[in-house]
Design a protein around this motif. Structure first.
Motif, PDB file in Angstrom:
ATOM      1  N   ARG A 276       0.828  -1.209   0.000  1.00 27.58           N
ATOM      2  CA  ARG A 276       0.000   0.000   0.000  1.00 27.58           C
ATOM      3  C   ARG A 276       0.861   1.257   0.000  1.00 27.58           C
ATOM      4  NH1 ARG A 276      -3.235  -0.344   5.167  1.00 27.58           N
ATOM      5  NH2 ARG A 276      -1.455  -1.588   5.825  1.00 27.58           N
ATOM      6  N   ASP A 277       2.020   1.190   0.599  1.00 29.39           N
ATOM      7  CA  ASP A 277       2.926   2.333   0.643  1.00 29.39           C
ATOM      8  C   ASP A 277       3.534   2.537  -0.748  1.00 29.39           C
ATOM      9  OD1 ASP A 277       5.783   3.512   0.941  1.00 29.39           O
ATOM     10  OD2 ASP A 277       4.819   3.999   2.852  1.00 29.39           O
ATOM     11  N   GLY A 278       3.361   3.734  -1.305  1.00 28.08           N
ATOM     12  CA  GLY A 278       3.816   3.979  -2.667  1.00 28.08           C
ATOM     13  C   GLY A 278       5.310   3.842  -2.847  1.00 28.08           C
ATOM     14  N   VAL A 279       6.095   4.317  -1.889  1.00 31.06           N
ATOM     15  CA  VAL A 279       7.552   4.237  -2.003  1.00 31.06           C
ATOM     16  C   VAL A 279       8.002   2.781  -2.008  1.00 31.06           C
ATOM     17  CG1 VAL A 279       9.734   4.799  -0.871  1.00 31.06           C
ATOM     18  CG2 VAL A 279       7.889   6.506  -0.952  1.00 31.06           C
ATOM     19  N   ILE A 280       7.474   1.992  -1.081  1.00 28.66           N
ATOM     20  CA  ILE A 280       7.866   0.581  -0.990  1.00 28.66           C
ATOM     21  C   ILE A 280       7.393  -0.186  -2.224  1.00 28.66           C
ATOM     22  CG2 ILE A 280       7.611  -1.538   0.364  1.00 28.66           C
ATOM     23  CD1 ILE A 280       7.290   0.213   2.839  1.00 28.66           C
ATOM     24  N   HIS A 281       6.185   0.134  -2.702  1.00 28.79           N
ATOM     25  CA  HIS A 281       5.657  -0.577  -3.866  1.00 28.79           C
ATOM     26  C   HIS A 281       6.502  -0.296  -5.105  1.00 28.79           C
ATOM     27  CE1 HIS A 281       2.679  -2.748  -6.150  1.00 28.79           C
ATOM     28  NE2 HIS A 281       2.564  -1.734  -7.000  1.00 28.79           N
ATOM     29  N   ARG A 282       6.878   0.953  -5.304  1.00 25.02           N
ATOM     30  CA  ARG A 282       7.723   1.257  -6.466  1.00 25.02           C
ATOM     31  C   ARG A 282       9.104   0.628  -6.327  1.00 25.02           C
ATOM     32  NH1 ARG A 282       4.527   5.878  -6.279  1.00 25.02           N
ATOM     33  NH2 ARG A 282       5.830   6.865  -4.689  1.00 25.02           N
ATOM     34  N   ARG A 283       9.612   0.545  -5.107  1.00 22.50           N
ATOM     35  CA  ARG A 283      10.901  -0.123  -4.888  1.00 22.50           C
ATOM     36  C   ARG A 283      10.796  -1.605  -5.260  1.00 22.50           C
ATOM     37  NH1 ARG A 283      12.583   0.495   1.001  1.00 22.50           N
ATOM     38  NH2 ARG A 283      12.627   2.689   0.356  1.00 22.50           N
ATOM     39  N   GLU A 284       9.661  -2.210  -4.944  1.00 20.37           N
ATOM     40  CA  GLU A 284       9.448  -3.616  -5.306  1.00 20.37           C
ATOM     41  C   GLU A 284       9.396  -3.772  -6.823  1.00 20.37           C
ATOM     42  OE1 GLU A 284       8.418  -7.789  -4.548  1.00 20.37           O
ATOM     43  OE2 GLU A 284       9.523  -6.195  -3.520  1.00 20.37           O
ATOM     44  N   LEU A 285       8.688  -2.869  -7.498  1.00 17.95           N
ATOM     45  CA  LEU A 285       8.626  -2.933  -8.954  1.00 17.95           C
ATOM     46  C   LEU A 285      10.000  -2.737  -9.590  1.00 17.95           C
ATOM     47  CD1 LEU A 285       5.358  -0.888  -9.598  1.00 17.95           C
ATOM     48  CD2 LEU A 285       5.691  -3.315 -10.068  1.00 17.95           C
ATOM     49  N   GLN A 286      10.836  -1.959  -8.947  1.00 18.50           N
ATOM     50  CA  GLN A 286      12.167  -1.677  -9.484  1.00 18.50           C
ATOM     51  C   GLN A 286      13.034  -2.935  -9.552  1.00 18.50           C
ATOM     52  OE1 GLN A 286      14.100   1.576  -7.509  1.00 18.50           O
ATOM     53  NE2 GLN A 286      15.163   2.203  -9.363  1.00 18.50           N
TER      54      GLN A 286
END
Length: 533
Positions: A100-110
């Motif tokens: 749900r956290d945008g920063v963590i989610h984008r880090r996962e996608l990275q």
């Protein structure tokens, strides 16, 4: 003779929502359900003594906040847990978690693609925009354009104004998401095959479209319907009702009773009484007659008319039209009672996204093959598999230290091309699902205390959904909005006066949990002269 303002046939979540809205509006309401457990497709049951699980659905439930708040369900004990929305286990041993956290989610996608991490913000922005355009359509009663009235003309004018207010870019984006396939639409944002397949499998589970089927991209909107944060956020939360989906049914029943309504279980309606072309009441299996000013059916379209009325009482050609309404089972359920928590070595210890569900990752081509097998009536060999261990977040569903696992298996045909579902074939499906999960969760099979498998015919027999169709009608564009369930009866009223449809066969279908019930209640309340549903 017992009389009420309204009788609701069926105690699914739409029927209970309709009854709760009407009871709060001051109507005397009676709900009749043939089963001992309320909730319909959201009902829970025991896999083994003390092990409770959602029997037919996965167990997550995103009821619109406007209904939860409007009916004050929190005052009747309803609680939700907002969870990170799951983990996809990929065939190569990697995992893809959603946060749900945008920063963590984008880090996962990275971890899969820097480009995809950057594209997430644009994708979320566009999904939120599409959801904002769809939400008002779902929240209001659908009007039947064929019923000429001042209210209908106002509705048509408002609809035209809504489209006229779109700028060129917004209209272009809406056209794309409502016409393209999942695969083609996602290609416009992401490059990683694993990321695209993860979004597609999440959107298409339970639908009758494949990843390359036109118009499938619109299913990507659904998880964003209750999201209100901006584009910088992460993946939409998974909502887990504490106590299982039956907790929603329990809260709705509490509202009904608190406002003077009644609920009767194990009370099967066999006939609707029709006199002078109006529905006047119902007949129960025991011969009891109960009268009401309005009869509201939470059964699917086909059961509402083809089993409750003599066909000669229906308008000419109506039976044939109902027969053309497409209902096809596509999902099976495997429910497990576990002696210990399953382990997933590919996922870091303590990963919070595990509580939101587990999906077995596939390629787009594998999903398309599974879809084609379903379409041809072939037993599934590589279906979409979604699993939830609700006891991670809600230990009350199993004895201390033990767990339940709810598994939805998608692209499972209702009817096989070479014969019916037999016990042997159901056992083969169970073994296939457990074997595939065991590849990612070693030791799972040894932890199983009890197992239950339900294929679409079992679901039909248990809770009376035609063809075991949990959506109560295919979600193709020709069966949505003012075409749901069909032209001429999209406004909840039917050709039988004072007989209404409130099930997911009516607008907005399963796109908003309880939405059809709330919308139908508003129409019925107006007909009864009450202050609104």
């Amino acid at each position: 003779m017992e009389r009420h303002d309204a009788i609701v046939i069926g105690g699914g979540l739409n029927g209970l929502t309709a009854a709760a809205c009407l009871a709060r509006a001051g109507a005397s309401v009676l709900v009749l359900d043939r089963n001992s457990a309320l909730g319909g497709a959201a009902a829970c049951g025991e896999v083994a003594p003390g092990f409770r699980v959602a029997r037919y659905g996965l167990g997550l439930a995103a009821m619109p906040q406007r209904l939860v708040t409007g009916l004050e369900l929190h005052k009747h004990g309803l609680r939700f847990r907002r969870l990170d929305p799951g983990v996809t286990l990929l065939p190569d041993g990697r995992h893809h978690a959603s946060y749900r956290d945008g920063v963590i989610h984008r880090r996962e996608l990275q971890r899969f693609s820097a480009k995809d991490a950057d594209a997430w913000t644009r994708f979320r922005r566009d999904m939120l925009a599409a959801a904002s355009k769809l939400r008002p359509v779902l929240e209001k009663p659908m009007r039947d354009p064929s019923r000429r009235s001042l209210a209908t003309y106002r509705w048509l004018r408002d609809l035209a104004d809504r489209f006229a207010s779109l700028d060129t870019q917004e209209f272009h984006e809406l056209t794309r998401i409502w016409t393209l396939s999942c695969a083609e639409f996602l290609d416009g944002y992401f490059e990683s095959d694993a990321v695209k397949a993860r979004f597609a499998s999440s959107a298409l589970g339970g639908s009758t479209l494949g990843p390359f089927s036109p118009t499938g991209a619109r299913f990507l909107i659904a998880p964003f319907m209750e999201e209100h944060e901006g584009a910088s956020g992460g993946a939409p939360a998974a909502l887990l009702p504490i106590g299982g989906p039956e907790a929603i049914a329990g809260a709705l029943v509490s509202v009904i009773l608190a406002h003077g309504g009644q609920v009767r279980r194990e009370a099967e309606v066999t006939d609707v009484l029709v006199r002078d072309a109006r529905a006047r009441g119902v007949v129960l299996a025991n011969g009891e007659e109960i009268h009401a000013r309005a009869i509201i059916s939470d059964l699917d379209l086909k059961r509402s008319f083809l089993t409750l009325f003599p066909w000669k009482a229906l308008p000419d050609g109506f039976v044939e039209k109902i027969g053309r309404f497409r209902m096809r089972g596509v999902t099976a359920k495997v429910n497990l009672a576990l002696e210990a928590a399953p382990e997933f070595p590919a996922v870091p210890a303590g990963c919070p996204a595990l509580a939101g569900g587990i999906r077995l990752g596939q390629t787009m081509e594998e999903m398309e093959a599974a879809f084609e097998d379903w379409r041809d009536g072939i037993p599934p060999s590589a279906p979409i598999v979604d699993a939830l261990v609700p006891t991670i977040a809600d230990p009350s569903l199993a004895p201390a230290g033990k767990h339940v696992m709810s598994i939805a298996v998608h692209y499972v045909p209702e009817t096989l091309h070479d014969g019916p579902w037999t016990d042997e074939r159901k056992a083969a499906l169970t073994d296939l699902v457990i074997a595939r999960l065991s590849e990612r969760s070693p030791g799972l099979a040894e932890r199983i205390h009890a197992v239950e498998t339900l294929v679409p015919p079992d679901i039909e027999n248990d809770i009376g959904l035609t063809s075991g169709d949990l959506n109560q009608g295919e979600l193709t564009l020709d069966q949505l909005f003012f075409n749901r369930p069909m032209a001429g009866i999209s406004g909840y009223a039917t050709p039988i006066r004072d007989f209404y449809l409130c099930s997911a066969s009516a607008h907005p279908g399963p796109l908003a949990l309880g939405g059809a019930g709330a919308n139908a209640a508003a129409v019925v309340a107006a007909s009864l002269g009450k202050r609104g549903g």
